[in-house]
Write a protein that holds these residues in place. Structure first.
Motif, short mmCIF file in Angstrom:
data_model
loop_
_atom_site.label_atom_id
_atom_site.label_comp_id
_atom_site.label_asym_id
_atom_site.label_seq_id
_atom_site.Cartn_x
_atom_site.Cartn_y
_atom_site.Cartn_z
N VAL A 46 0.84 -1.20 0.00
CA VAL A 46 0.00 0.00 0.00
C VAL A 46 0.88 1.25 0.00
O VAL A 46 0.63 2.21 -0.75
CB VAL A 46 -0.94 0.01 1.22
N PHE A 47 1.92 1.24 0.82
CA PHE A 47 2.83 2.39 0.89
C PHE A 47 3.53 2.61 -0.44
O PHE A 47 3.72 3.76 -0.87
CB PHE A 47 3.86 2.18 2.00
N ILE A 48 3.93 1.52 -1.10
CA ILE A 48 4.58 1.66 -2.41
C ILE A 48 3.60 2.25 -3.41
O ILE A 48 3.96 3.13 -4.22
CB ILE A 48 5.10 0.29 -2.90
N GLY A 49 2.35 1.81 -3.38
CA GLY A 49 1.34 2.35 -4.28
C GLY A 49 1.11 3.83 -4.05
O GLY A 49 0.99 4.62 -5.00
N ILE A 50 1.05 4.23 -2.78
CA ILE A 50 0.87 5.65 -2.45
C ILE A 50 2.08 6.46 -2.93
O ILE A 50 1.94 7.58 -3.43
CB ILE A 50 0.65 5.83 -0.94
N ALA A 51 3.27 5.87 -2.78
CA ALA A 51 4.48 6.55 -3.25
C ALA A 51 4.43 6.76 -4.76
O ALA A 51 4.78 7.83 -5.27
CB ALA A 51 5.72 5.74 -2.86
N PHE A 52 3.99 5.74 -5.50
CA PHE A 52 3.82 5.88 -6.95
C PHE A 52 2.84 7.00 -7.27
O PHE A 52 3.06 7.80 -8.19
CB PHE A 52 3.33 4.56 -7.56
N LEU A 53 1.75 7.05 -6.53
CA LEU A 53 0.74 8.08 -6.77
C LEU A 53 1.33 9.48 -6.56
O LEU A 53 1.13 10.38 -7.39
CB LEU A 53 -0.45 7.85 -5.84
N LEU A 54 2.06 9.66 -5.47
CA LEU A 54 2.64 10.97 -5.17
C LEU A 54 3.70 11.37 -6.18
O LEU A 54 3.77 12.54 -6.61
CB LEU A 54 3.23 10.97 -3.75
N VAL A 55 4.53 10.40 -6.58
CA VAL A 55 5.58 10.69 -7.56
C VAL A 55 4.96 11.03 -8.92
O VAL A 55 5.39 11.97 -9.60
CB VAL A 55 6.55 9.50 -7.68
N ALA A 56 3.94 10.26 -9.32
CA ALA A 56 3.27 10.55 -10.59
C ALA A 56 2.60 11.92 -10.55
O ALA A 56 2.61 12.66 -11.54
CB ALA A 56 2.24 9.46 -10.89
N LEU A 57 2.05 12.26 -9.40
CA LEU A 57 1.43 13.58 -9.25
C LEU A 57 2.48 14.68 -9.37
O LEU A 57 2.24 15.74 -9.99
CB LEU A 57 0.73 13.66 -7.89
N THR A 58 3.67 14.42 -8.81
CA THR A 58 4.77 15.38 -8.93
C THR A 58 5.15 15.59 -10.39
O THR A 58 5.35 16.72 -10.85
CB THR A 58 6.00 14.87 -8.15
N GLY A 59 5.24 14.48 -11.13
CA GLY A 59 5.57 14.58 -12.55
C GLY A 59 4.50 15.29 -13.35
O GLY A 59 4.79 16.08 -14.26
N PHE A 60 3.25 15.04 -13.00
CA PHE A 60 2.14 15.69 -13.71
C PHE A 60 2.18 17.21 -13.48
O PHE A 60 2.03 17.99 -14.42
CB PHE A 60 0.81 15.12 -13.22
N VAL A 61 2.39 17.60 -12.23
CA VAL A 61 2.47 19.03 -11.91
C VAL A 61 3.66 19.67 -12.62
O VAL A 61 3.55 20.76 -13.19
CB VAL A 61 2.58 19.22 -10.38
N GLY A 62 4.80 18.96 -12.61
CA GLY A 62 5.98 19.50 -13.27
C GLY A 62 5.79 19.67 -14.76
O GLY A 62 6.25 20.67 -15.34
N ALA A 63 5.10 18.72 -15.39
CA ALA A 63 4.88 18.81 -16.84
C ALA A 63 3.83 19.87 -17.18
O ALA A 63 3.99 20.63 -18.13
CB ALA A 63 4.45 17.45 -17.38
N TYR A 64 2.78 19.91 -16.39
CA TYR A 64 1.67 20.83 -16.69
C TYR A 64 2.10 22.29 -16.51
O TYR A 64 1.73 23.16 -17.30
CB TYR A 64 0.48 20.51 -15.78
N TRP A 65 2.88 22.54 -15.45
CA TRP A 65 3.32 23.91 -15.18
C TRP A 65 4.76 24.16 -15.63
O TRP A 65 5.36 25.16 -15.26
CB TRP A 65 3.15 24.23 -13.70
N LYS A 66 5.28 23.23 -16.42
CA LYS A 66 6.61 23.39 -17.04
C LYS A 66 7.71 23.63 -16.00
O LYS A 66 8.54 24.52 -16.15
CB LYS A 66 6.58 24.53 -18.06
N LYS A 67 7.71 22.81 -14.96
CA LYS A 67 8.73 22.88 -13.91
C LYS A 67 9.75 21.77 -14.17
O LYS A 67 9.53 20.61 -13.82
CB LYS A 67 8.10 22.71 -12.53
N GLU A 68 10.86 22.13 -14.80
CA GLU A 68 11.84 21.11 -15.17
C GLU A 68 12.46 20.43 -13.96
O GLU A 68 12.82 19.25 -14.01
CB GLU A 68 12.93 21.74 -16.05
N GLY A 69 12.60 21.17 -12.88
CA GLY A 69 13.16 20.58 -11.66
C GLY A 69 12.29 19.45 -11.14
O GLY A 69 12.80 18.38 -10.75
N LEU A 70 10.98 19.67 -11.14
CA LEU A 70 10.06 18.63 -10.69
C LEU A 70 10.07 17.43 -11.63
O LEU A 70 9.97 16.28 -11.19
CB LEU A 70 8.63 19.19 -10.59
N LEU A 71 10.20 17.71 -12.93
CA LEU A 71 10.25 16.61 -13.90
C LEU A 71 11.49 15.75 -13.69
O LEU A 71 11.43 14.52 -13.76
CB LEU A 71 10.23 17.16 -15.33
#
Length: 263
Positions: A46-71
Motif C-alpha cells: 500500500v505504501f509503495i502504491g501511495i508513493a507511486f501516486l505521489l511521484v506521478a502527481l509530482t511529474g504531472f504538476v511538473g509537466a503541466y506547469w513546465k517545472k523542469e526541476g520537478l520533472l
C-alpha cells in the motif's frame, strides 16, 4: 517543448492511474485474516502504491506547469520506485514458488508440509521469534470458529475446499486417524505417532492445532496463494509503468533539446 510537456503530463496521469491497482492489491492483501497476524507484511505494498501516486502527481504538476526541476525529480524517483517494485516482485516470486501442498485421500482439501515452503518464508514468518505472537493472533481470530457454522456432517467437511490455514490450524493432520466429531472437534487418534503434530492437537478452541507445524505451513500456504494472485496485477502494472517511464524519459529529453535549440 509544449508538446513534450503535454506528452509527459499525459504519461504521468496514466502512471497516477497505475498506482490504483497497486494500492488496491495492497489493501486486498492487508484485509486477509492471515495478514492481520503478520503486521509487517500488511502495508508495504500500500505504501509503495501511495508513493507511486505521489511521484506521478509530482511529474504531472511538473509537466503541466513546465517545472523542469520537478520533472527531473520525478524521473529519478520513478526509476527508484520501479526498481523497488521489481525487487519486491522477484522476492515474492522466489519466496512463494514452493507450495508445500499434498493431496489427502478421500478429501477435497489439501494439507501442507512446512518443509515444502521456502526457507526465507519459514525463517521470517514462522520462526520462533515470530510464531508466539502469530499463534496468539490466530487463536483470537474467527478463522477456525466460523467453520462450525459451515460444516455439520463429516461428508460436508471432507467435500469442502478448505483454505490452507483452515486445513493446517483448525484440524489435526488426517494421517493421525482422528475421528470427526465437528470441524474443530476430533476424537480418538488411531495413529498418534504418525506425525509430530498428532500429539499437538487439542479440542480446546484456544489450542486446536495452533502449535502444529501444519498450522505454520497452512499460514504460509495462505500467504503464497494470496501473493501469487496479487503478483499477476503487479506484473501487468509494472510493465505498463516501465513503458510509461521510457516515454517520459524520451519526452523529457526532447524538451531539453528543444530548449537548447531555442537558445
Amino acid at each position: 517543448m509544449a508538446m513534450s510537456n503535454n506528452i509527459t503530463a499525459l504519461v504521468n496521469f496514466i502512471a497516477l492511474m497505475c498506482s490504483i491497482p497497486i494500492i488496491s492489491a495492497g489493501i486486498w492483501l492487508a484485509s486477509k485474516p492471515d495478514s492481520e497476524c503478520i503486521r509487517w507484511l500488511r502495508w508495504p505494498l500500500v505504501f509503495i502504491g501511495i508513493a507511486f501516486l505521489l511521484v506521478a502527481l509530482t511529474g504531472f504538476v511538473g509537466a503541466y506547469w513546465k517545472k523542469e526541476g520537478l520533472l527531473g525529480l520525478y524521473l529519478v524517483l520513478m526509476f527508484m520506485l520501479i526498481v523497488l517494485l521489481l525487487v519486491l516482485l522477484v522476492l515474492a516470486f522466489v519466496a512463494t514458488r514452493p507450495s508445500g501442498a499434498y493431496s489427502v485421500p478421500g478429501a477435497a482439501f489439501r494439507e501442507y508440509r512446512l518443509a515444502g515452503f521456502s526457507a526465507w518464508l519459514r525463517e521470517h514468518v514462522t520462526g520462533d521469534d515470530n510464531w508466539a505472537g502469530i499463534r496468539a493472533c490466530l487463536a483470537e481470530s474467527r478463522i477456525c470458529p466460523r467453520l462450525g457454522g459451515k460444516y455439520i456432517s463429516a461428508a460436508e467437511f471432507f467435500a469442502a475446499h478448505l483454505s490452507p490455514i483452515e486445513s493446517g490450524c483448525c484440524k489435526p493432520p488426517m494421517v493421525c486417524g482422528y475421528q470427526y466429531a465437528g470441524p474443530t472437534n476430533w476424537n480418538g487418534a488411531a495413529n498418534i505417532v504418525a506425525d509430530v503434530d498428532c500429539a499437538m492437537w487439542s479440542n480446546d478452541p484456544r489450542q486446536l492445532c495452533y502449535n502444529c507445524e501444519s498450522c505454520k505451513a497452512g499460514l504460509l500456504g495462505n500467504l503464497r496463494r494470496e501473493w501469487r494472485k496479487a503478483n499477476v496485477i503487479l506484473i501487468v502494472t509494472v510493465v505498463v509503468l516501465i513503458c510509461l517511464y521510457v516515454i517520459a524519459c524520451n519526452a523529457y529529453k526532447n524538451a531539453q533539446l528543444e530548449d537548447t535549440v531555442k537558445r
